[in-house]
Design a protein around this motif. Structure first.
Motif, PDB file in Angstrom:
ATOM      1  N   ALA A   7       0.843  -1.191   0.000  1.00  0.00           N
ATOM      2  CA  ALA A   7       0.000   0.000   0.000  1.00  0.00           C
ATOM      3  C   ALA A   7       0.879   1.243   0.000  1.00  0.00           C
ATOM      4  CB  ALA A   7      -0.914  -0.005   1.222  1.00  0.00           C
ATOM      5  N   ASN A   8       0.442   2.288  -0.698  1.00  0.00           N
ATOM      6  CA  ASN A   8       1.321   3.451  -0.881  1.00  0.00           C
ATOM      7  C   ASN A   8       1.217   4.505   0.216  1.00  0.00           C
ATOM      8  OD1 ASN A   8      -1.098   4.742  -1.435  1.00  0.00           O
ATOM      9  ND2 ASN A   8      -0.676   5.063  -3.622  1.00  0.00           N
ATOM     10  N   GLN A   9       0.342   4.285   1.202  1.00  0.00           N
ATOM     11  CA  GLN A   9       0.272   5.201   2.340  1.00  0.00           C
ATOM     12  C   GLN A   9       0.325   4.426   3.655  1.00  0.00           C
ATOM     13  OE1 GLN A   9      -2.651   8.540   1.895  1.00  0.00           O
ATOM     14  NE2 GLN A   9      -3.109   7.599  -0.084  1.00  0.00           N
ATOM     15  N   ASP A  10       1.113   3.398   3.651  1.00  0.00           N
ATOM     16  CA  ASP A  10       1.270   2.521   4.814  1.00  0.00           C
ATOM     17  C   ASP A  10       2.119   3.229   5.861  1.00  0.00           C
ATOM     18  OD1 ASP A  10       1.842   0.477   6.622  1.00  0.00           O
ATOM     19  OD2 ASP A  10       2.044  -1.037   5.061  1.00  0.00           O
ATOM     20  N   GLU A  11       1.584   3.389   7.074  1.00  0.00           N
ATOM     21  CA  GLU A  11       2.316   4.095   8.122  1.00  0.00           C
ATOM     22  C   GLU A  11       3.521   3.319   8.622  1.00  0.00           C
ATOM     23  OE1 GLU A  11      -0.961   1.770  10.319  1.00  0.00           O
ATOM     24  OE2 GLU A  11      -0.648   2.715   8.370  1.00  0.00           O
ATOM     25  N   MET A  12       3.615   2.031   8.285  1.00  0.00           N
ATOM     26  CA  MET A  12       4.733   1.216   8.754  1.00  0.00           C
ATOM     27  C   MET A  12       5.742   0.875   7.658  1.00  0.00           C
ATOM     28  SD  MET A  12       3.083  -1.290  11.658  1.00  0.00           S
ATOM     29  CE  MET A  12       1.681  -1.892  10.732  1.00  0.00           C
ATOM     30  N   TYR A  13       5.343   1.110   6.407  1.00  0.00           N
ATOM     31  CA  TYR A  13       6.248   0.830   5.292  1.00  0.00           C
ATOM     32  C   TYR A  13       6.129   1.952   4.270  1.00  0.00           C
ATOM     33  CZ  TYR A  13       6.515  -3.937   7.127  1.00  0.00           C
ATOM     34  OH  TYR A  13       6.710  -5.033   7.931  1.00  0.00           O
ATOM     35  N   LYS A  14       7.075   2.852   4.304  1.00  0.00           N
ATOM     36  CA  LYS A  14       7.078   3.950   3.346  1.00  0.00           C
ATOM     37  C   LYS A  14       7.252   3.388   1.936  1.00  0.00           C
ATOM     38  CE  LYS A  14       9.471   8.362   2.541  1.00  0.00           C
ATOM     39  NZ  LYS A  14      10.612   9.205   2.977  1.00  0.00           N
ATOM     40  N   ILE A  15       6.420   3.823   1.019  1.00  0.00           N
ATOM     41  CA  ILE A  15       6.408   3.220  -0.306  1.00  0.00           C
ATOM     42  C   ILE A  15       7.750   3.371  -1.003  1.00  0.00           C
ATOM     43  CG2 ILE A  15       5.449   5.285  -1.424  1.00  0.00           C
ATOM     44  CD1 ILE A  15       4.784   1.557  -2.313  1.00  0.00           C
ATOM     45  N   GLU A  16       8.431   4.496  -0.806  1.00  0.00           N
ATOM     46  CA  GLU A  16       9.747   4.679  -1.433  1.00  0.00           C
ATOM     47  C   GLU A  16      10.747   3.643  -0.924  1.00  0.00           C
ATOM     48  OE1 GLU A  16       7.555   8.522  -1.653  1.00  0.00           O
ATOM     49  OE2 GLU A  16       7.958   7.067  -0.054  1.00  0.00           O
ATOM     50  N   SER A  17      10.591   3.272   0.342  1.00  0.00           N
ATOM     51  CA  SER A  17      11.482   2.271   0.925  1.00  0.00           C
ATOM     52  C   SER A  17      11.221   0.892   0.326  1.00  0.00           C
ATOM     53  CB  SER A  17      11.286   2.229   2.441  1.00  0.00           C
ATOM     54  OG  SER A  17      12.034   1.189   3.020  1.00  0.00           O
ATOM     55  N   VAL A  18       9.953   0.564   0.093  1.00  0.00           N
ATOM     56  CA  VAL A  18       9.620  -0.724  -0.504  1.00  0.00           C
ATOM     57  C   VAL A  18      10.100  -0.770  -1.952  1.00  0.00           C
ATOM     58  CG1 VAL A  18       7.767  -2.345  -1.026  1.00  0.00           C
ATOM     59  CG2 VAL A  18       7.630  -0.929   1.024  1.00  0.00           C
ATOM     60  N   ARG A  19       9.998   0.355  -2.654  1.00  0.00           N
ATOM     61  CA  ARG A  19      10.524   0.403  -4.020  1.00  0.00           C
ATOM     62  C   ARG A  19      12.027   0.155  -4.028  1.00  0.00           C
ATOM     63  NH1 ARG A  19       7.397   6.037  -5.319  1.00  0.00           N
ATOM     64  NH2 ARG A  19       5.289   5.180  -5.677  1.00  0.00           N
ATOM     65  N   GLU A  20      12.728   0.730  -3.051  1.00  0.00           N
ATOM     66  CA  GLU A  20      14.171   0.509  -2.981  1.00  0.00           C
ATOM     67  C   GLU A  20      14.473  -0.949  -2.670  1.00  0.00           C
ATOM     68  OE1 GLU A  20      18.204   2.238  -0.793  1.00  0.00           O
ATOM     69  OE2 GLU A  20      16.234   2.980  -0.170  1.00  0.00           O
ATOM     70  N   LEU A  21      13.693  -1.537  -1.768  1.00  0.00           N
ATOM     71  CA  LEU A  21      13.859  -2.957  -1.460  1.00  0.00           C
ATOM     72  C   LEU A  21      13.676  -3.807  -2.713  1.00  0.00           C
ATOM     73  CD1 LEU A  21      13.965  -5.504   0.325  1.00  0.00           C
ATOM     74  CD2 LEU A  21      11.563  -5.092   0.900  1.00  0.00           C
ATOM     75  N   GLU A  22      12.622  -3.543  -3.448  1.00  0.00           N
ATOM     76  CA  GLU A  22      12.371  -4.312  -4.672  1.00  0.00           C
ATOM     77  C   GLU A  22      13.488  -4.116  -5.687  1.00  0.00           C
ATOM     78  OE1 GLU A  22      10.933  -5.030  -8.753  1.00  0.00           O
ATOM     79  OE2 GLU A  22      11.394  -3.066  -7.868  1.00  0.00           O
ATOM     80  N   SER A  23      13.991  -2.884  -5.792  1.00  0.00           N
ATOM     81  CA  SER A  23      15.062  -2.603  -6.742  1.00  0.00           C
ATOM     82  C   SER A  23      16.332  -3.372  -6.392  1.00  0.00           C
ATOM     83  CB  SER A  23      15.336  -1.097  -6.772  1.00  0.00           C
ATOM     84  OG  SER A  23      16.426  -0.796  -7.609  1.00  0.00           O
ATOM     85  N   LYS A  24      16.647  -3.444  -5.101  1.00  0.00           N
ATOM     86  CA  LYS A  24      17.843  -4.170  -4.686  1.00  0.00           C
ATOM     87  C   LYS A  24      17.682  -5.673  -4.921  1.00  0.00           C
ATOM     88  CE  LYS A  24      19.499  -0.809  -1.296  1.00  0.00           C
ATOM     89  NZ  LYS A  24      20.801  -0.614  -1.975  1.00  0.00           N
TER      90      LYS A  24
END
Length: 689
Positions: free
Chosen positions: A313-330
């Motif tokens: 979810a892109n407004q998750d208070e526990m997982y910032k979406i930019e951080s998840v994108r970086e995780l996926e990119s790595k």
């Protein structure tokens, strides 16, 4: 200050009133040279800020993910070791992953017949006495083994009832689906929130994480599925949201029998968790015990090249979406190395920490493709039916008819899941030396692995020097302990300032009253000079008590604890003190009170060259709970109880002599008995406080 007042001042600070053990307090008389400090070296830029430090540490972990991996061959050389480390961080390395496991003892307690499928209510025994409640959804008219989905629950109190629409949909799509409850919620109330809300910071010292229990239960659930005649054991997938999302990452990384995985709102980069303090909202199960300093992308690397669909979810208070994108990119980097770039994807949905129709339908389509070979678009696959009238109630889905089996360990598993070290039987000096060496090896790798590989230059400065009178004075030095930390040590000399003398380093406490340390030091022999030292978190480098809970948890997520960082600072203070010209480097001791006694003993063990350790009111054990708000003593150290406990260290630090001011806790009797058995005498004692 007049002469009389000055004399009282000096006496209060440094005069001796008692010699604890005369053989220890022999002064040296060699002519010293000037203090050897690096006064002309420019100072390093130092912040002395714990938040800045942890931000940098976590960023280094995330940003350096596989920085040395350029080819698939590079990765394959280290993959096995990374897998072993991951299993260890999850706390299941003592369990038979590939060996003979205990019997599952599956018990089916009832069946619910629904249109197109049936629900078997069952439980199984993942370890002796550890029971897992589950519902198994089986499509009708199975003529050949089917692919299966393991659904792992998040933190909903009603567990398999709350999430049942998902296994229902999977069954309607033709999958066999097993949904399992966590140890925390559902029909049995156990514990996930140890450090999070109960003050059970001793979990860190034990090396315990509820995620390890959940992972093991899931591995046994896969065993169960693999044994069912309705299941094609070569086509098993796993999914779940939140806590079930993080578990999906863990399960796929740990068990190669998982052929496709779809975690939902369950992972992000470590640096974001620390920097944005999203760690504060997370259960203790949401990150492994990070003793090897890994990022979530490292878990993704262990899943590669198997199909991985990340839903977020892109407004998750526990997982910032930019951080998840970086995780996926790595993680994408690893899939690229395998030549399977299309096997990983990220689906983003609007809203907060939850499912969305888009993510659900993408997941259903994903598993149909990867496990059944069916190309059905998300729009075609349809969504779950959330109508409560179409779903059995919590009571109807209950597995236990008359409560859990006798002796169920689900609510107490935290007390027995991790094997802890027992005090060894030691009868000879050779046995003592051998066991001490093995403890030190363990601690350096599993507890203090965060110590810098390369020590920073001291960049030492003489900040101020004073004379209280002709026979006493002080020099306050600062030095760099670790990048980001410039600490001070206040060296008090008495007698001739140019005489080389032994030095007792007194550790100040986080919340001590004014003059507490000086009063403590007044009991030491006048043959010793005194140095007052404040490791990080104490005195000038301290932080607001309201931040303590966050610091304790965020530190552990980066593979360290407050106490283990302080041990490093004390080791550096000993190293620095040995460079001072008026200090006898062969005669340096540590004195500490209360929780700092733990730091002192571990520092003495790792240093191996201390003359003496003087203790007042040391904790009896590190296996103790804390204030739920995180305030108070911070004596936890990652995994230490798997090797030793603080009460065993006086034996292990021998020939460093241990002395007690005041009462000696009964738990230290083992150490004293060992020393007496080996003819080394007992502890030196001073009964005054």
């Amino acid at each position: 200050m007049d002469h009389q007042t000055r004399t009282r001042y000096v006496a209060f600070h440094v005069i001796t009133i008692l010699c604890l053990c005369g053989c220890l307090f022999i002064s040296s008389c060699s002519d010293p040279s000037a203090s050897r400090v690096d006064s002309e070296v420019p100072r390093l830029s130092v912040e002395n800020n714990i938040r800045s430090y942890l931000n940098k540490v976590s960023a280094d972990i995330t940003d350096n993910f596989h920085s040395d991996i350029q080819t698939l061959g590079d990765w394959e050389k280290i993959r096995r070791q990374r897998y072993v480390e991951f299993i260890e961080m999850m706390g299941i390395d003592h369990l038979p992953l590939n060996g003979e496991k205990s019997a599952l003892n599956v018990k089916v307690t009832g069946t619910i017949k629904k249109e197109g499928y049936r629900i078997e209510k069952l439980y199984f025994e993942s370890l002796p006495g550890l029971y897992v409640r589950a519902n198994l959804y089986i499509p009708d008219s199975i003529k050949a083994p089917r692919p299966a989905i393991l659904y792992v629950c998040g933190h909903s109190p009603t567990q398999k009832a709350h999430y049942q629409a998902h296994p229902i949909k999977f069954a309607q799509l033709g999958f066999v689906s097993l949904i399992i409850e966590t140890i925390q919620f559902g029909e049995v109330q156990g514990h996930h929130w140890g450090p999070y809300s109960k003050g059970w910071f001793n979990w860190y010292s034990r090396g315990y994480n509820p995620a390890g229990v959940e992972l093991w239960n899931a591995i046994r659930a896969i065993d169960l599925l693999s044994e069912r005649p309705e299941v094609d054991a070569d086509k098993i997938g796993v999914t779940g949201i939140s806590g079930g999302g993080s578990q999906s990452w863990y399960i796929a990384a740990a068990d190669p029998r998982i052929k496709a995985v779809a975690p939902v709102c369950g992972g992000a980069t470590l640096k974001d968790h620390v920097f944005n303090r999203t760690v504060d909202g997370h259960c203790d199960c949401m990150m492994p015990n990070n003793l090897y300093g890994r990022d979530f992308a490292d878990i993704g690397a262990l899943i590669a090249p198997r199909p991985l669909l990340i839903a977020q979810a892109n407004q998750d208070e526990m997982y910032k979406i930019e951080s998840v994108r970086e995780l996926e990119s790595k993680a994408q980097k690893m899939y690229d190395l395998y030549g399977k770039p299309d096997n990983i994807s990220l689906v983003e949905t609007p809203g907060g920490h939850s499912y969305h129709q888009t993510s659900r339908q993408e997941i259903f389509s994903f598993f149909l493709d990867k496990l059944m070979g069916k190309k059905i678009t998300p729009d075609q696959v349809g969504d779950i039916d959330e109508n409560p009238e179409s779903q059995p109630s919590f009571e109807e889905l209950k597995v236990y008819v008359d409560g859990p089996p006798e002796g169920d360990r689900s609510s107490t598993i935290q007390d027995s899941f991790i094997p802890l070290a027992r005090a060894p039987e030691i009868t000879t000096e050779e046995e003592l030396s051998s066991h001490r060496d093995s403890v030190k090896v363990f601690l350096r790798e599993k507890t203090f692995g965060h110590f810098p590989v390369k020590e920073a230059a001291f960049d030492s400065q003489l900040e101020i020097q004073s004379m209280f009178n002709e026979n006493a004075g002080n020099r306050i030095f600062s030095f760099v302990s670790e990048e980001g930390w410039r600490l001070k040590i206040d060296v008090r000399w008495r007698g001739d300032s140019n005489t080389v003398k032994p030095l007792m380093v007194v550790l100040r406490n986080y919340d001590e009253d004014r003059w507490d340390s000086e009063s403590f030091a007044s009991k030491f022999s006048k043959d010793w000079n005194i140095a007052y030292f404040e490791p990080r978190g104490v005195g000038e480098t301290g932080w607001d008590p309201g931040l303590q809970w966050h610091i304790r948890r965020a530190s552990a997520w980066t593979g360290r604890t407050i106490a283990s960082m302080q041990v490093y600072d004390v080791l550096r203070s000993l190293q620095f003190s040995r460079t001072l010209s008026d200090v006898d480097p062969a005669k340096i001791g540590i004195a500490a009170r209360d929780e700092m006694a733990v730091v002192a003993l571990y520092a003495a063990l790792l240093d191996g060259k201390c003359e003496a350790v003087i203790l007042n009111n040391p904790p009896a054990t590190q296996d103790v709970t804390s204030d739920p708000e995180g305030k108070g003593p911070t004596i936890e150290m990652l995994n230490c109880l798997q090797a030793t406990d603080v009460n065993q260290l006086p034996a292990f630090i021998w020939p460093t002599k241990t002395m007690f001011v005041g009462d000696v806790p009964d738990a230290y009797q083992w150490s004293e008995n060992i020393l007496k058995r080996l003819g080394r005498g007992g502890f030196a004692r001073n009964d005054s406080n």
